[in-house]
Design a protein around this motif. Structure first.
Motif, PDB file in Angstrom:
ATOM      1  N   HIS A 189      52.429 -80.338  -4.588  1.00 44.88           N
ATOM      2  CA  HIS A 189      51.479 -79.248  -4.789  1.00 44.88           C
ATOM      3  C   HIS A 189      50.477 -79.655  -5.864  1.00 44.88           C
ATOM      4  N   HIS A 190      49.275 -79.114  -5.789  1.00 38.78           N
ATOM      5  CA  HIS A 190      48.235 -79.272  -6.807  1.00 38.78           C
ATOM      6  C   HIS A 190      48.044 -80.717  -7.288  1.00 38.78           C
ATOM      7  N   GLY A 191      48.006 -81.643  -6.357  1.00 36.55           N
ATOM      8  CA  GLY A 191      47.754 -83.034  -6.733  1.00 36.55           C
ATOM      9  C   GLY A 191      48.949 -83.758  -7.323  1.00 36.55           C
ATOM     10  N   ASP A 222      44.996 -88.456  -6.504  1.00 33.60           N
ATOM     11  CA  ASP A 222      43.565 -88.290  -6.716  1.00 33.60           C
ATOM     12  C   ASP A 222      42.837 -88.764  -5.464  1.00 33.60           C
ATOM     13  N   THR A 264      50.119 -86.217   2.299  1.00 34.66           N
ATOM     14  CA  THR A 264      50.882 -86.602   1.097  1.00 34.66           C
ATOM     15  C   THR A 264      52.170 -87.296   1.490  1.00 34.66           C
ATOM     16  N   GLU A 311      50.955 -88.583  -9.546  1.00 33.43           N
ATOM     17  CA  GLU A 311      49.719 -87.815  -9.669  1.00 33.43           C
ATOM     18  C   GLU A 311      48.743 -88.377  -8.649  1.00 33.43           C
TER      19      GLU A 311
END
Length: 122
Positions: free
Chosen positions: A75-77, A104, A4, A102
Motif C-alpha cells: 500500500h502507498h508505495g 517509486d 507490485t 519502498e
C-alpha cells in the motif's frame, strides 16, 4: 496490486539469476538506478552494489534458491513480504527473511531487509 506482485516476483528472480548479464538486466528493470539495499549484514548502493551483493550471496549459498513465503502486502508505495532461501531438495529453509521495499514509479527505490533465521557459523 498485480504490478507490485510482479515487481516483487522479479526481485526474487534477480536473487536467483546466476547468469551475470540476465541478472543485471533484471536488476536494472526492478530497481531505480540509485536504489539502496540494506540488511543486518550489508548495505548496497546502486545497481553495481546490489549486483555485487547478490553475487556474493550466491557464492555463499551455491545452488540455493530464494522463494516468496506468502503473499506480498502493499500500500502507498510500500511492499512487505517474507522470503525463504532453501537448498535444493530440502523442505526446511536455510535462511528466512522479511523485506520492506519502498517503491517509486514502478521500481524499487529502497529495500529494508530483516533476517529472521540465519545459519550458525561453522
Amino acid at each position: 496490486m498485480h504490478a507490485t506482485h510482479e515487481l516483487i516476483a522479479n526481485y526474487i528472480r534477480s536473487w536467483n539469476e546466476a547468469d551475470p548479464l540476465r541478472r543485471r538486466a533484471l536488476i536494472e528493470d526492478v530497481y531505480a538506478e540509485h536504489a539502496t539495499y540494506t540488511d543486518p549484514m550489508v548495505q548496497a548502493h546502486g545497481w553495481e552494489g546490489i549486483d555485487a551483493t547478490i553475487a556474493a550471496v550466491q557464492d555463499m549459498f551455491p545452488g540455493h534458491r530464494f522463494s516468496l513465503a506468502g503473499e506480498v502486502d502493499a500500500h502507498h508505495g510500500l511492499a512487505r513480504f517474507q522470503w525463504h532461501l532453501s537448498a535444493p531438495g530440502t523442505a526446511e529453509p536455510r535462511v528466512i527473511g522479511f523485506d520492506v521495499a519502498e517503491l517509486d514509479e514502478g521500481r524499487i527505490r529502497r529495500v529494508h531487509g530483516f533476517l529472521d533465521k540465519v545459519p550458525m557459523a561453522a
